[in-house]
Design an enzyme around this catalytic site. Structure first.
Site, mmCIF file in Angstrom:
data_model
loop_
_atom_site.group_PDB
_atom_site.id
_atom_site.type_symbol
_atom_site.label_atom_id
_atom_site.label_comp_id
_atom_site.label_asym_id
_atom_site.label_seq_id
_atom_site.Cartn_x
_atom_site.Cartn_y
_atom_site.Cartn_z
ATOM 1 N N LYS A 118 68.781 31.208 -35.491
ATOM 2 C CA LYS A 118 67.432 31.568 -35.048
ATOM 3 C C LYS A 118 66.507 31.391 -36.240
ATOM 4 O O LYS A 118 66.947 31.481 -37.392
ATOM 5 C CB LYS A 118 67.388 33.028 -34.593
ATOM 6 C CG LYS A 118 66.298 33.318 -33.612
ATOM 7 C CD LYS A 118 66.743 32.924 -32.224
ATOM 8 C CE LYS A 118 65.656 32.991 -31.191
ATOM 9 N NZ LYS A 118 66.223 32.871 -29.838
ATOM 10 N N ASP A 158 60.995 29.483 -28.720
ATOM 11 C CA ASP A 158 61.238 30.896 -28.384
ATOM 12 C C ASP A 158 59.832 31.481 -28.211
ATOM 13 O O ASP A 158 58.873 30.725 -27.988
ATOM 14 C CB ASP A 158 62.047 31.598 -29.487
ATOM 15 C CG ASP A 158 62.623 32.938 -29.030
ATOM 16 O OD1 ASP A 158 63.665 32.938 -28.355
ATOM 17 O OD2 ASP A 158 62.021 33.994 -29.320
HETATM 18 N N1 GLU Z 1 65.049 30.683 -27.607
HETATM 19 C C1 GLU Z 1 65.959 30.444 -26.522
HETATM 20 C C2 GLU Z 1 67.032 31.501 -26.519
HETATM 21 O O1 GLU Z 1 66.787 32.629 -26.892
HETATM 22 C C3 GLU Z 1 66.451 29.012 -26.467
HETATM 23 C C4 GLU Z 1 67.126 28.493 -27.688
HETATM 24 C C5 GLU Z 1 67.460 26.998 -27.655
HETATM 25 O O2 GLU Z 1 67.177 26.347 -26.647
HETATM 26 O O3 GLU Z 1 68.018 26.533 -28.648
HETATM 27 O O4 GLU Z 1 68.147 31.289 -26.120
#
Ligand code: GLU
Length: 441
Positions: A118, A158
């Site tokens: 993240k 996100d």
């Molecule tokens: N931010 C999204 C999540 O919490 C997607 C992450 C992504 O597609 O890599 O899963």
């Protein structure tokens, strides 16, 4: 937990996420002495590495602005680091550590080979112009590009990062890396490597999961009243699919309050959610101004104050507290599928579970987003693009499989399902076994 609490005092979101998983897996863990011998838990709760960097950019008034940027590469046991970027004024290392930790288990549930990561920044997109967003994204990527790569670490969106931001980030990555592999980011535009249905995928996947959960409980989604928090990308996808499945979306909300929609959301209102997000005003009251007579705005109230059958938190962590859970139950709600990451406080989850309210956690319910990112990576690697039908079928299959894993690991002696336990144990077992097989590294 005691050691972690002493080591990371104040990292509340991170400690909350770890505590939930460790409580769920304790029994299974103790049945596997080989996990303990390899110190799997001690290794799994620490990120592999964290990059921190300064991001300096110039705003529209010519003033120099400085923010902090981060990338937390949490775990690569089952694949390259994968997870979104969050731009929000409250972003801290604790928040990104919790999200990276959750992402590791969520990605394990998707059936696809992706590790967890993240990243993001304390940059606040609210009130920023498009040009400011672009300059910030470029400055952010100027630091991030050396940490990522299509086979190494693949960011996506996100909170605060959608298609527009991914476009600016990708443009700068290409310029700096002189590498034209679109697979380095997911959530791209449809004409330059983005997968069809990626924008809808988190919300669509959440509703497919909800359908399976309701089916197992002998119920149907058609005709149910659904309250949704937020009005961003995830809420938009969830509202779209809820409407398609015959449910009635009776509320959406924002930081300013809630918009009750007594006759149910319409396709025009759902389209308008996109404009609200693009405006960066961060106000749900705009919906009431646009559709007077059809919506009732109440300042300072949450979506959970509107009577509903099914609650779908789609906004932010810890957005649903114990008193919200109590209000929901008093108003007739009997199911809550968490779509935001860690959207419910532990006391609220406990209340749902004790009170016989069906509950499923974000890492299972919202995994359709990152799963479709995984499908985007596959298409990019093969230099092909699938049709909407193909992607939707795969997303369906993945959500069904996630539901199945929850049932497999979470069925109680009385036949009901503890989805929290099921999701945590299923994700944990996969990551733990992969770590064990790869030795002490
Ligand atoms: N931010 C999204 C999540 O919490 C997607 C992450 C992504 O597609 O890599 O899963």
């Amino acid at each position: 937990m005691t050691r972690l609490e002493a080591k990371y005092p104040g990292e509340n979101e991170y400690l909350q996420a770890v505590r939930e998983v460790l409580e769920s897996v304790e029994e299974v863990y103790n049945q596997h002495p080989e996990f303990e011998q390899a110190r799997i838990v001690e290794r799994m709760v620490e990120p592999d590495r964290i990059f921190t960097f300064r991001v300096t950019w110039v705003d529209d008034r010519g003033q120099v602005q400085t923010n902090l940027g981060y990338r937390v590469q949490f775990n690569s046991a089952i694949g390259p680091y994968k997870g979104g970027l969050r731009f929000h004024r409250a972003v801290t290392p604790s928040m990104l550590k919790f999200l990276g930790f959750e992402q590791t288990f969520k990605n394990a549930l998707t059936t696809l080979p992706m590790g967890g990561a993240k990243g993001g920044s304390d940059f606040d997109p609210a009130g920023k112009s498009d040009a400011e967003i672009m300059r910030f994204c470029q400055a952010f990527m100027y630091e991030l590009w050396q940490c990522i790569g299509p086979d190494q670490d693949i960011p996506a969106g996100d909170v605060g990062v959608g298609g527009r931001e991914i476009g600016y980030l990708y443009g700068m990555y290409k310029k700096l890396a002189r590498e034209y592999n679109t697979g380095v980011l997911t959530g791209k535009g449809g004409t330059w490597g983005g997968s069809v249905l990626r924008p809808e995928a988190t919300g669509f996947g959440a509703l497919y999961f909800t359908q399976h959960l309701l089916h197992k409980a002998g119920k149907d989604i058609a005709g149910q009243r659904v309250a949704i928090s937020g009005f961003g990308n995830v809420a938009w996808g969830a509202a779209t699919k809820a409407l398609q499945l015959g449910a009635k979306v009776v509320a959406i909300s924002g930081p300013d309050g809630v918009c009750a929609i007594p006759d149910g959301i319409t396709p025009e209102m759902i389209d308008y959610m996109l404009e609200m997000r693009a405006s960066n005003r961060n106000r749900v009251e705009d919906m009431a101004d646009k559709f007077p007579g059809k919506t009732v705005f109440t300042a300072g109230k949450k979506a959970w104050s509107v009577p509903c059958d099914i609650a779908l938190p789609c906004a932010f962590q810890n957005e649903l507290a114990l008193e919200d859970a109590q209000e929901l139950k008093a108003n007739g709600c009997w199911c809550c599928c968490e779509v935001s990451n860690m959207g419910c406080r532990p006391e609220a989850i406990h209340f749902f579970q004790q009170g016989g309210i069906l509950f499923a956690p974000g890492k299972a319910v919202n995994a359709g987003g990152v799963a479709t990112s995984g499908l985007e990576m596959t298409q990019n690697a093969q230099h092909i693009s699938w049709s909407g039908k193909e992607v939707d079928e795969k997303l369906h299959y993945i959500m069904e499989s996630i539901h199945h894993q929850c049932v497999q690991y979470g069925t109680r002696p009385d036949g009901s399902v503890d989805y929290v336990k099921g999701a945590n144990i299923a994700g944990f077992m996969k990551v733990a076994r992969a770590m064990l097989e790869q030795g002490i590294i």
